[in-house]
Scaffold this motif. Structure first.
Motif, PDB file in Angstrom:
ATOM      1  N   ALA A 163      48.470  46.903  40.519  1.00 35.45           N
ATOM      2  CA  ALA A 163      47.558  45.784  40.259  1.00 35.45           C
ATOM      3  C   ALA A 163      46.220  46.033  40.946  1.00 35.45           C
ATOM      4  O   ALA A 163      46.155  46.726  41.969  1.00 35.45           O
ATOM      5  CB  ALA A 163      48.173  44.493  40.772  1.00 35.45           C
ATOM      6  N   THR A 164      45.164  45.483  40.376  1.00 38.97           N
ATOM      7  CA  THR A 164      43.844  45.591  41.002  1.00 38.97           C
ATOM      8  C   THR A 164      43.828  44.701  42.246  1.00 38.97           C
ATOM      9  O   THR A 164      44.282  43.552  42.187  1.00 38.97           O
ATOM     10  CB  THR A 164      42.755  45.110  40.021  1.00 38.97           C
ATOM     11  N   PRO A 165      43.344  45.210  43.365  1.00 40.08           N
ATOM     12  CA  PRO A 165      43.354  44.391  44.584  1.00 40.08           C
ATOM     13  C   PRO A 165      42.425  43.182  44.475  1.00 40.08           C
ATOM     14  O   PRO A 165      41.487  43.187  43.678  1.00 40.08           O
ATOM     15  CB  PRO A 165      42.867  45.357  45.665  1.00 40.08           C
ATOM     16  N   PRO A 166      42.682  42.138  45.265  1.00 44.27           N
ATOM     17  CA  PRO A 166      41.834  40.936  45.210  1.00 44.27           C
ATOM     18  C   PRO A 166      40.378  41.272  45.518  1.00 44.27           C
ATOM     19  O   PRO A 166      40.086  42.214  46.264  1.00 44.27           O
ATOM     20  CB  PRO A 166      42.418  40.043  46.303  1.00 44.27           C
ATOM     21  N   SER A 167      39.483  40.485  44.922  1.00 40.64           N
ATOM     22  CA  SER A 167      38.045  40.719  45.132  1.00 40.64           C
ATOM     23  C   SER A 167      37.321  39.377  45.215  1.00 40.64           C
ATOM     24  O   SER A 167      37.921  38.316  45.017  1.00 40.64           O
ATOM     25  CB  SER A 167      37.490  41.565  43.986  1.00 40.64           C
ATOM     26  N   TYR A 168      36.050  39.412  45.533  1.00 37.38           N
ATOM     27  CA  TYR A 168      35.188  38.214  45.609  1.00 37.38           C
ATOM     28  C   TYR A 168      35.815  37.148  46.515  1.00 37.38           C
ATOM     29  O   TYR A 168      35.871  35.969  46.164  1.00 37.38           O
ATOM     30  CB  TYR A 168      34.936  37.639  44.207  1.00 37.38           C
ATOM     31  N   GLN A 169      36.278  37.568  47.671  1.00 33.48           N
ATOM     32  CA  GLN A 169      37.048  36.648  48.492  1.00 33.48           C
ATOM     33  C   GLN A 169      36.206  35.698  49.339  1.00 33.48           C
ATOM     34  O   GLN A 169      36.751  34.907  50.099  1.00 33.48           O
ATOM     35  CB  GLN A 169      38.028  37.445  49.356  1.00 33.48           C
ATOM     36  N   HIS A 170      34.908  35.794  49.181  1.00 36.81           N
ATOM     37  CA  HIS A 170      34.044  34.820  49.854  1.00 36.81           C
ATOM     38  C   HIS A 170      34.038  33.484  49.130  1.00 36.81           C
ATOM     39  O   HIS A 170      33.505  32.506  49.656  1.00 36.81           O
ATOM     40  CB  HIS A 170      32.607  35.357  49.956  1.00 36.81           C
ATOM     41  N   GLU A 222      39.530  33.663  42.161  1.00 30.36           N
ATOM     42  CA  GLU A 222      40.551  33.257  41.198  1.00 30.36           C
ATOM     43  C   GLU A 222      40.139  33.619  39.772  1.00 30.36           C
ATOM     44  O   GLU A 222      40.948  34.079  38.964  1.00 30.36           O
ATOM     45  CB  GLU A 222      40.755  31.746  41.315  1.00 30.36           C
ATOM     46  N   TYR A 223      38.850  33.420  39.471  1.00 24.49           N
ATOM     47  CA  TYR A 223      38.358  33.753  38.134  1.00 24.49           C
ATOM     48  C   TYR A 223      38.581  35.241  37.835  1.00 24.49           C
ATOM     49  O   TYR A 223      39.107  35.612  36.779  1.00 24.49           O
ATOM     50  CB  TYR A 223      36.860  33.411  38.020  1.00 24.49           C
ATOM     51  N   PHE A 224      38.213  36.100  38.774  1.00 22.20           N
ATOM     52  CA  PHE A 224      38.346  37.535  38.520  1.00 22.20           C
ATOM     53  C   PHE A 224      39.809  37.977  38.525  1.00 22.20           C
ATOM     54  O   PHE A 224      40.186  38.889  37.776  1.00 22.20           O
ATOM     55  CB  PHE A 224      37.503  38.341  39.514  1.00 22.20           C
ATOM     56  N   ALA A 225      40.645  37.338  39.343  1.00 18.36           N
ATOM     57  CA  ALA A 225      42.078  37.675  39.326  1.00 18.36           C
ATOM     58  C   ALA A 225      42.659  37.363  37.941  1.00 18.36           C
ATOM     59  O   ALA A 225      43.416  38.154  37.372  1.00 18.36           O
ATOM     60  CB  ALA A 225      42.807  36.900  40.412  1.00 18.36           C
ATOM     61  N   LEU A 229      29.699  45.999  29.033  1.00 20.61           N
ATOM     62  CA  LEU A 229      29.331  44.995  28.030  1.00 20.61           C
ATOM     63  C   LEU A 229      30.458  44.051  27.605  1.00 20.61           C
ATOM     64  O   LEU A 229      30.185  42.978  27.069  1.00 20.61           O
ATOM     65  CB  LEU A 229      28.766  45.686  26.781  1.00 20.61           C
ATOM     66  N   ASP A 230      31.695  44.438  27.826  1.00 21.65           N
ATOM     67  CA  ASP A 230      32.786  43.529  27.459  1.00 21.65           C
ATOM     68  C   ASP A 230      33.010  42.506  28.567  1.00 21.65           C
ATOM     69  O   ASP A 230      32.661  42.738  29.729  1.00 21.65           O
ATOM     70  CB  ASP A 230      34.088  44.319  27.230  1.00 21.65           C
ATOM     71  N   GLY A 231      33.611  41.371  28.186  1.00 26.03           N
ATOM     72  CA  GLY A 231      33.969  40.393  29.200  1.00 26.03           C
ATOM     73  C   GLY A 231      34.949  41.014  30.195  1.00 26.03           C
ATOM     74  O   GLY A 231      35.680  41.949  29.847  1.00 26.03           O
ATOM     75  N   TRP A 232      34.962  40.496  31.434  1.00 26.84           N
ATOM     76  CA  TRP A 232      35.840  41.111  32.438  1.00 26.84           C
ATOM     77  C   TRP A 232      37.304  40.914  32.057  1.00 26.84           C
ATOM     78  O   TRP A 232      38.185  41.653  32.500  1.00 26.84           O
ATOM     79  CB  TRP A 232      35.544  40.549  33.845  1.00 26.84           C
ATOM     80  N   ASP A 233      37.561  39.946  31.201  1.00 29.37           N
ATOM     81  CA  ASP A 233      38.938  39.740  30.737  1.00 29.37           C
ATOM     82  C   ASP A 233      39.255  40.634  29.538  1.00 29.37           C
ATOM     83  O   ASP A 233      40.289  40.477  28.900  1.00 29.37           O
ATOM     84  CB  ASP A 233      39.156  38.267  30.369  1.00 29.37           C
TER      85      ASP A 233
END
Lengths: 458, 68
Positions: free
Chosen positions: A269-276, A282-285, A179-183
């Protein structure tokens, strides 16, 4: 096998110490009817999201067990949940899925209710009732307990149930992962578009146990992994955390809630995601960086499927969804799935997630279709006279649970099974049935709120 | 017996005649086909209703007049 003895669920049908559960609890119609009374009429249930009813007069028709209920916002802005049944002869007063209205009018005889539930219109009130009907006594039946939490709306029929946050206990921290924002911003999420609804020919507990954290069934999704529907073009999700994080199953014995989580090493660090999509990646990073700053050590945790007892499923990451397994008889489940996004995300991120979410989940989602195939046939193959004599096995990992689990400075609330090396466990599934059996036997919340008894003893 | 009135078509400001001869002006229409909100203009049986705004049941509306 005896199925109606109230003291028979734990010793007879749900044997946690042996890791066995009778097929009767899935296919027996007497047990199902008892579930509606002893379970669904007493627990807190998810009924919708405030973003579905933003304006006065907005409504969304939801469900609690088999009951149709109306979630609505009255003219003063207050949120209510009402039984969707006219007090005069029981007809549904709202037959639409959602909308905006000043009144709910029964199409049968015309009794009409305001959005605050008050009976405001009675045909021939003067002539036929001679103004004698006490309209204040005949408003819509209101669900006595409702609670708004970070946009989500929860409701409970039982006035004796503990308040919602006490019902959750420390599990609220895991609900926040959805429920919280990803940030890491508090409650920074909303529902994306409408919700999806569909029916599956199986008992509601098949999907419920699956979403408790059944990772053993990953083989079922092999074909989806091979196709590569994931948001980086491989697999069905971004799964690089599996190579670097501890993989945990977390259960709350006294509450019946459970979830999977990934716990990253300190300073990893969390690995990169949503690389398509470079924009989405960039938003999730950026969000990951912010989340670590805001949440500190707790930011090392990433959610995995979980379940708020008994029938609200959480899928906190990829895709990010909430599902309710509505019972529709012993042999049928109606699934409702809500899709969750960060409110503050750019539109292109929401659009990307929408495409990915429905590629994965829902009646047309490739991963969910695999699951439905399993539940559908498992249920059908368990209904026979002979089949129901043989219990299911839930022995995986029995006896390897850990209390006070801590790793690299972070203590994890709940009873934990570390499955990093073991690959899989049925720890969380056992917890669902442990709590289920307690509900089926207990006469009141006095027996069910065991944490209160322990506190009183201290 | 007069033809039934399709009350979903009644716009605010429309005047209607009710059973018993009262007249009223539509204030709002929730479009449920069962009720409209109307202000009483005349009420031979109960003069106290004149000026009051009430929910009017579809079957009480017997005739549609002109918009005011």
């Amino acid at each position: 096998m005896a199925t109606t003895r109230k003291d028979g669920y734990r010793p007879g049908l749900v044997d946690i110490s042996a890791g066995q559960v009778s097929r009767e609890i899935f296919v027996n119609e007497e047990i199902y009817r008892e579930e509606l009374e002893r379970l669904f009429a007493r627990v807190w249930l998810f009924v919708g999201h405030e973003s579905q009813i933003p304006k006065p007069g907005d409504y969304f028709v939801s469900g609690m067990g088999e009951e149709s209920v109306i979630l609505c916002r009255d003219r003063a802005g207050k949120v209510h949940v009402f039984l969707n049944s006219c007090r005069h002869r029981g007809m549904k007063v709202c037959r639409y899925d959602e909308g905006n209205t000043p009144v709910f009018t029964c199409p049968y005889h015309g009794w009409s209710y305001g959005t605050d539930g008050q009976l405001v219109g009675v045909p021939y009130f003067r002539e036929a009732y001679h103004e004698k009907l006490d309209r204040s006594r005949w408003g819509l039946v209101e669900v006595p307990r409702t609670y708004l939490y970070k946009g989500t709306v929860w409701a409970c029929w039982d006035s004796a149930a503990p308040p919602f946050l006490e019902y959750l206990g420390d599990f609220v921290r895991y609900l926040d992962l959805t429920l919280d924002g990803w940030d890491g911003s508090e409650g920074g999420t909303e529902i994306l578009g409408g919700i999806q609804k569909w029916r599956i020919p199986c008992n509601w507990k098949f999907p419920a146990e699956n979403f408790c954290g059944d990772s053993y069934h990953n083989i079922s999704h092999r074909s989806v992994d091979l196709v590569g529907i994931g948001p980086s073009g491989t697999g069905r999700r971004d799964m690089r955390e599996r190579q670097m994080a501890r993989r945990l199953q977390v259960a709350f014995y006294e509450r019946g809630h459970q979830t999977g989580v990934y716990l990253f090493p300190k300073d990893q660090a969390t690995p990169p995601s949503y690389q398509h999509s470079p924009e989405v990646s960039e938003y999730f990073a950026h969000c990951e960086e912010e989340r670590r700053k805001k949440r500190g050590e707790w930011g090392r945790l990433i959610g995995s499927p979980g379940e708020i007892f008994p029938n609200t499923a959480l899928h906190p990451r990829q895709p990010r969804t909430i599902a309710v397994w509505h019972p529709r008889g012993a042999h049928q489940t109606e699934v409702w799935r809500w899709y969750v996004v960060d409110s503050a995300a750019p539109q292109e991120v929401k659009d990307f997630l929408r495409d990915y979410y429905i590629r994965y989940s829902g009646p047309g989602g490739m991963t969910e279709q695999d699951d439905m195939e399993n539940w559908n046939y498992a249920h059908a193959a368990s209904r026979g006279t002979i089949a129901r004599r043989y219990p299911y096995s839930y022995e995986q990992g029995l006896g390897f649970e850990t209390e006070n689990y801590e790793w690299q400075g972070l203590r994890i609330p709940g009873t934990v099974m570390d499955i990093t090396d073991a690959k899989s466990s049925e720890h969380n599934l056992r917890n669902l049935y442990r709590r289920w059996a307690e509900f089926m036997e207990a006469e009141s919340w006095g027996e069910l709120a065991t944490w209160r008894l322990a506190r009183a003893a201290e | 017996m007069s033809e039934p009135v399709n009350i979903r078509l009644l716009q605010p400001g429309t005047r209607v005649v009710l059973e018993g001869g009262a007249t009223a002006e539509i204030v709002s229409n929730p479009q449920d086909g069962v009720w409209v909100f109307a202000r009483f203009l005349t009420s031979p049986d109960d003069p106290d209703r004149i000026g009051s705004e009430e929910m009017v049941f579809a079957q009480e509306i017997v005739e549609v007049g002109e918009a005011s």
